[in-house]
Write an enzyme that holds these catalytic residues in place. Structure first.
Site, PDB file in Angstrom:
ATOM      1  N   ASP A 117       0.812  -1.221   0.000  1.00 23.43           N
ATOM      2  CA  ASP A 117       0.000   0.000   0.000  1.00 23.43           C
ATOM      3  C   ASP A 117       0.842   1.265   0.000  1.00 23.43           C
ATOM      4  O   ASP A 117       2.063   1.214   0.158  1.00 23.43           O
ATOM      5  CB  ASP A 117      -0.956  -0.004   1.216  1.00 23.43           C
ATOM      6  CG  ASP A 117      -0.254  -0.384   2.527  1.00 23.43           C
ATOM      7  OD1 ASP A 117       0.983  -0.394   2.563  1.00 23.43           O
ATOM      8  OD2 ASP A 117      -0.961  -0.667   3.506  1.00 23.43           O
ATOM      9  N   ASN A 158      -7.412  -2.650  14.509  1.00 28.64           N
ATOM     10  CA  ASN A 158      -8.786  -3.051  14.187  1.00 28.64           C
ATOM     11  C   ASN A 158      -8.812  -4.263  13.268  1.00 28.64           C
ATOM     12  O   ASN A 158      -9.845  -4.589  12.680  1.00 28.64           O
ATOM     13  CB  ASN A 158      -9.563  -1.883  13.554  1.00 28.64           C
ATOM     14  CG  ASN A 158      -8.933  -1.385  12.257  1.00 28.64           C
ATOM     15  OD1 ASN A 158      -7.957  -1.968  11.755  1.00 28.64           O
ATOM     16  ND2 ASN A 158      -9.475  -0.323  11.691  1.00 28.64           N
ATOM     17  N   HIS A 208      -7.024  -4.649  10.456  1.00 29.99           N
ATOM     18  CA  HIS A 208      -6.812  -4.405   9.026  1.00 29.99           C
ATOM     19  C   HIS A 208      -5.482  -4.985   8.558  1.00 29.99           C
ATOM     20  O   HIS A 208      -4.534  -5.118   9.317  1.00 29.99           O
ATOM     21  CB  HIS A 208      -6.979  -2.926   8.654  1.00 29.99           C
ATOM     22  CG  HIS A 208      -5.864  -2.011   9.017  1.00 29.99           C
ATOM     23  ND1 HIS A 208      -6.041  -0.912   9.814  1.00 29.99           N
ATOM     24  CD2 HIS A 208      -4.557  -1.986   8.668  1.00 29.99           C
ATOM     25  CE1 HIS A 208      -4.904  -0.262   9.941  1.00 29.99           C
ATOM     26  NE2 HIS A 208      -3.968  -0.898   9.257  1.00 29.99           N
ATOM     27  N   GLU A 226      -9.540  -1.956   5.498  1.00 30.13           N
ATOM     28  CA  GLU A 226     -10.209  -1.676   6.759  1.00 30.13           C
ATOM     29  C   GLU A 226     -11.383  -2.650   6.960  1.00 30.13           C
ATOM     30  O   GLU A 226     -11.798  -3.330   6.021  1.00 30.13           O
ATOM     31  CB  GLU A 226     -10.723  -0.227   6.753  1.00 30.13           C
ATOM     32  CG  GLU A 226      -9.613   0.835   6.638  1.00 30.13           C
ATOM     33  CD  GLU A 226      -8.878   1.086   7.965  1.00 30.13           C
ATOM     34  OE1 GLU A 226      -8.865   0.198   8.842  1.00 30.13           O
ATOM     35  OE2 GLU A 226      -8.310   2.188   8.116  1.00 30.13           O
TER      36      GLU A 226
HETATM   37  C1  GLP Z   1      -0.531   0.634   8.555  1.00 27.04           C
HETATM   38  C2  GLP Z   1      -0.128  -0.220   7.376  1.00 27.04           C
HETATM   39  C3  GLP Z   1      -0.285  -1.685   7.673  1.00 27.04           C
HETATM   40  C4  GLP Z   1       0.375  -2.006   9.006  1.00 27.04           C
HETATM   41  C5  GLP Z   1      -0.274  -1.223  10.100  1.00 27.04           C
HETATM   42  C6  GLP Z   1       0.301  -1.502  11.473  1.00 27.04           C
HETATM   43  O1  GLP Z   1      -1.896   0.789   8.635  1.00 27.04           O
HETATM   44  N1  GLP Z   1      -0.860   0.079   6.197  1.00 27.04           N
HETATM   45  O2  GLP Z   1       0.274  -2.445   6.622  1.00 27.04           O
HETATM   46  O3  GLP Z   1       0.271  -3.376   9.261  1.00 27.04           O
HETATM   47  O4  GLP Z   1      -0.080   0.164   9.810  1.00 27.04           O
HETATM   48  O5  GLP Z   1       1.440  -0.747  11.690  1.00 27.04           O
HETATM   49  P1  GLP Z   1       2.487  -0.993  12.832  1.00 27.04           P
HETATM   50  O6  GLP Z   1       3.273  -2.184  12.429  1.00 27.04           O
HETATM   51  O7  GLP Z   1       3.320   0.248  12.865  1.00 27.04           O
HETATM   52  O8  GLP Z   1       1.705  -1.223  14.090  1.00 27.04           O
END
Ligand code: GLP
Length: 242
Positions: A67, A135, A137, A142
């Site tokens: 993404d 959440n 995702h 989402e």
């Molecule tokens: C963002 C990214 C996800 C990632 C999530 C959690 O939303 N798009 O791919 O898994 O953050 O991030 P973190 O690993 O910093 O908790």
């Protein structure tokens, strides 16, 4: 689903790298699906350390990413493309021309989604790395994103904007939209490596591993994947029933 519980973040990153190393050493032209966020940074550090030791080469490896924020791109500090360069690509011998992320700066976003979907359809991703949102995702899919979704533009939820605000100067700077691989694209990978660390991920991990398979918890779809590793530290595993 194979759940592997690690002692802490560093142990999670080591265990994740053992799985990644198997892929990249058994196939020198492996195709990697990569993720951003703070969680996979330790895995990427282990990939870099082993590369520096001369154990692994990424010369023939290709990568795609999950993404990108809309409006962000090369040169923007918080863009996912810069994240990947800073945390991995610039430190290994991967050819940048063999790396791809959806572009958050495309003038025609639907055309960019189509380009990325066509690209993904032409590849057979060997291993897809995933983090998880609080959440549930995955990527930026989402809750209530259809399991059949492919690359699309996403309106980020308030919770995700809040969770990601720590990377920006203020919450107002956090983009409100992103372009993300869909859940169907993720599920097409031959294997999946989802990482989670910390207590703030414990509810999402419980719902992912032990809850019903439901679009309201995007990561729960991984229960249907034939080759999925969930590598979590003790804190993220703390709400699992066993
Ligand atoms: C963002 C990214 C996800 C990632 C999530 C959690 O939303 N798009 O791919 O898994 O953050 O991030 P973190 O690993 O910093 O908790």
């Amino acid at each position: 689903m194979k759940v592997i519980i690690a002692e802490n973040y560093d142990d999670m990153s080591l265990k994740a790298y053992e799985i990644m190393k198997q892929v990249v050493t058994s196939k020198n032209d492996a195709i990697l699906g990569l993720a951003t966020g703070s969680t996979p940074i330790g895995l990427y550090k282990n990939m870099i350390a082993d590369y520096v030791k001369g154990e692994v080469s990424y010369k023939n490896v290709k990568s795609v990413n999950l993404d990108e924020y809309i409006g962000q791109g090369v040169g923007d500090e918080q863009s996912y493309v810069e994240f990947m360069r800073n945390n991995l690509f610039n430190h290994i011998d991967i050819d940048l021309a063999n790396t791809d992320l959806p572009s958050g700066k495309a003038v025609d976003m639907q055309a960019e989604c189509d380009r990325y979907n066509a690209k993904l359809a032409s590849l057979n991703v060997d291993i897809q790395v995933l983090g998880i949102g609080g959440n549930g995702h995955i990527g930026f899919n989402e809750p209530n994103t259809p399991f059949g979704s492919v690359t699309h533009v996403v309106d980020l939820t308030e919770r995700t904007i809040k969770d990601n605000a720590r990377f920006f100067n203020s919450i107002d700077e956090v983009p409100t939209q992103a372009i993300s691989m869909g859940i169907k694209n993720v599920m097409n990978a031959k294997s999946i490596l989802l990482l989670a660390s910390g207590e703030n991920k414990a509810d999402a991990i419980k719902a992912t591993v032990e809850g019903p398979v439901t679009e309201s918890v995007p990561a729960s779809v991984l229960q249907l994947h034939p080759n999925c590793y969930i590598v979590v530290d003790k804190a993220a595993a703390s709400k699992l029933s066993k």
